[in-house]
Design a protein around this motif. Structure first.
Motif, short mmCIF file in Angstrom:
data_model
loop_
_atom_site.label_atom_id
_atom_site.label_comp_id
_atom_site.label_asym_id
_atom_site.label_seq_id
_atom_site.Cartn_x
_atom_site.Cartn_y
_atom_site.Cartn_z
N GLY A 89 -13.96 21.34 -42.60
CA GLY A 89 -13.72 20.02 -43.15
C GLY A 89 -14.99 19.46 -43.74
N LEU A 90 -14.82 18.52 -44.66
CA LEU A 90 -15.93 17.78 -45.23
C LEU A 90 -15.67 16.32 -44.91
CD1 LEU A 90 -18.49 17.87 -47.02
CD2 LEU A 90 -16.99 17.45 -48.98
N GLY A 91 -16.66 15.66 -44.33
CA GLY A 91 -16.43 14.29 -43.93
C GLY A 91 -17.64 13.40 -44.08
N SER B 194 -17.56 7.79 -52.04
CA SER B 194 -17.67 8.10 -53.48
C SER B 194 -18.38 9.43 -53.69
CB SER B 194 -18.41 7.00 -54.22
OG SER B 194 -17.67 5.81 -54.20
N ARG B 195 -19.43 9.66 -52.94
CA ARG B 195 -20.18 10.91 -53.05
C ARG B 195 -19.32 12.11 -52.64
NH1 ARG B 195 -24.69 12.26 -49.27
NH2 ARG B 195 -25.10 14.33 -50.04
N LEU B 196 -18.55 11.95 -51.57
CA LEU B 196 -17.65 13.01 -51.10
C LEU B 196 -16.61 13.34 -52.17
CD1 LEU B 196 -16.13 13.54 -47.65
CD2 LEU B 196 -14.61 13.37 -49.59
N LEU B 197 -15.98 12.31 -52.73
CA LEU B 197 -14.97 12.54 -53.77
C LEU B 197 -15.57 13.21 -55.00
CD1 LEU B 197 -13.05 9.17 -53.39
CD2 LEU B 197 -12.17 11.44 -52.80
N ALA B 198 -16.79 12.81 -55.38
CA ALA B 198 -17.45 13.42 -56.54
C ALA B 198 -17.79 14.89 -56.27
CB ALA B 198 -18.72 12.64 -56.89
N VAL C 115 -23.99 19.05 -49.12
CA VAL C 115 -23.72 18.82 -47.70
C VAL C 115 -25.05 18.49 -47.01
CG1 VAL C 115 -22.92 19.89 -45.56
CG2 VAL C 115 -21.71 20.32 -47.70
N ASP C 116 -25.06 17.40 -46.25
CA ASP C 116 -26.28 16.95 -45.57
C ASP C 116 -26.42 17.50 -44.16
OD1 ASP C 116 -27.31 15.14 -47.67
OD2 ASP C 116 -25.40 14.13 -47.29
N TRP C 117 -25.31 17.88 -43.53
CA TRP C 117 -25.36 18.45 -42.18
C TRP C 117 -24.19 19.40 -42.04
CZ3 TRP C 117 -29.25 17.71 -38.74
CH2 TRP C 117 -29.09 18.30 -37.46
N ALA D 89 -26.49 7.54 -42.08
CA ALA D 89 -27.28 7.33 -43.29
C ALA D 89 -26.44 7.56 -44.55
CB ALA D 89 -28.49 8.25 -43.30
N GLY D 90 -25.14 7.81 -44.37
CA GLY D 90 -24.27 8.02 -45.52
C GLY D 90 -24.19 9.47 -45.96
N GLY D 91 -24.61 10.38 -45.09
CA GLY D 91 -24.57 11.80 -45.42
C GLY D 91 -23.18 12.40 -45.33
N LEU D 92 -23.05 13.56 -45.94
CA LEU D 92 -21.80 14.33 -45.89
C LEU D 92 -21.96 15.43 -44.85
CD1 LEU D 92 -20.90 14.66 -49.69
CD2 LEU D 92 -20.38 12.80 -48.07
N ILE D 93 -20.95 15.55 -43.99
CA ILE D 93 -20.98 16.47 -42.87
C ILE D 93 -19.90 17.52 -43.09
CG2 ILE D 93 -20.80 16.67 -40.34
CD1 ILE D 93 -22.91 14.58 -41.29
#
Length: 186
Positions: free
Chosen positions: A29-31, A41-45, A159-161, A16-20
């Motif tokens: 890690g963030l992925g 883009s959301r991760l970089l922001a 972070v979504d998960w 769904a485009g979430g950040l893990i």
């Protein structure tokens, strides 16, 4: 794995485009999905990281990386060194495929990839059936998150998960080498 109010599983969040946020050999890690430009883009922001620096992909095995690599451009004489270091804490810069977003590789025509020997990361990639972006779970310039609590403190609701498993025992992040030249960059 952590429960989430928005998603029922890490797969749901990822697709769904979430950040893990997930443990790696040395830090959290963030992925996200490397094929989802909105997630990138959301991760970089969230990290406050310039896209020009590029990101790393981690995978369960080399076959997961093939869509992102121009495999035919890897010189035969370099292959033994590359493959003999995997799985392990070595990130290689390899020629990127045409499909790779500039958000993923920055200003380079190479993409950073790793096949870790840390089982939780490889299991995550197997569960997602593809590689996942891997950058330290922190705001740029801040210390990397070592615990799930550190992730929540620095990145909170961004972070979504959260995969709430301890990090591995490595004292430092992976070494990075240019696979084409053998030069160590980190």
């Amino acid at each position: 794995m952590s429960e989430s109010t928005k998603f029922h599983s890490v797969q749901d969040a990822f697709y769904a485009g979430g950040l893990i946020a997930y443990p790696t050999e040395a830090v959290f890690g963030l992925g996200c999905d490397p094929d989802n430009s909105d997630a990138l883009s959301r991760l970089l922001a969230l990290k406050q990281r310039p896209a020009s620096k590029g990101l790393i992909l981690v995978a369960a095995d080399y076959s997961q990386l093939l869509p992102y690599i121009d495999d035919k451009r890897i010189p035969q004489e370099r292959r033994f060194e590359i493959f003999s270091k995997w799985p392990g804490p070595i990130t290689w810069l390899l020629p990127k495929s045409e499909r790779v977003s500039d958000l993923l590789c920055g200003d380079s025509d190479l993409i950073a990839v790793r096949i870790p020997d840390f089982a939780p990361v490889r299991e995550l990639c197997r569960a997602l059936t593809k590689p996942i972006v891997s950058t330290s779970a922190n705001v740029s310039g801040m210390p990397p998150a070592i615990t799930a609590a550190d992730v929540i403190q620095q990145l909170g609701r961004g972070v979504d998960w959260l995969v709430d498993v301890p990090v591995g025992g490595n004292a430092s992040p992976s070494k990075i080498f240019n696979a084409m030249t053998g030069e160590q960059l980190r």
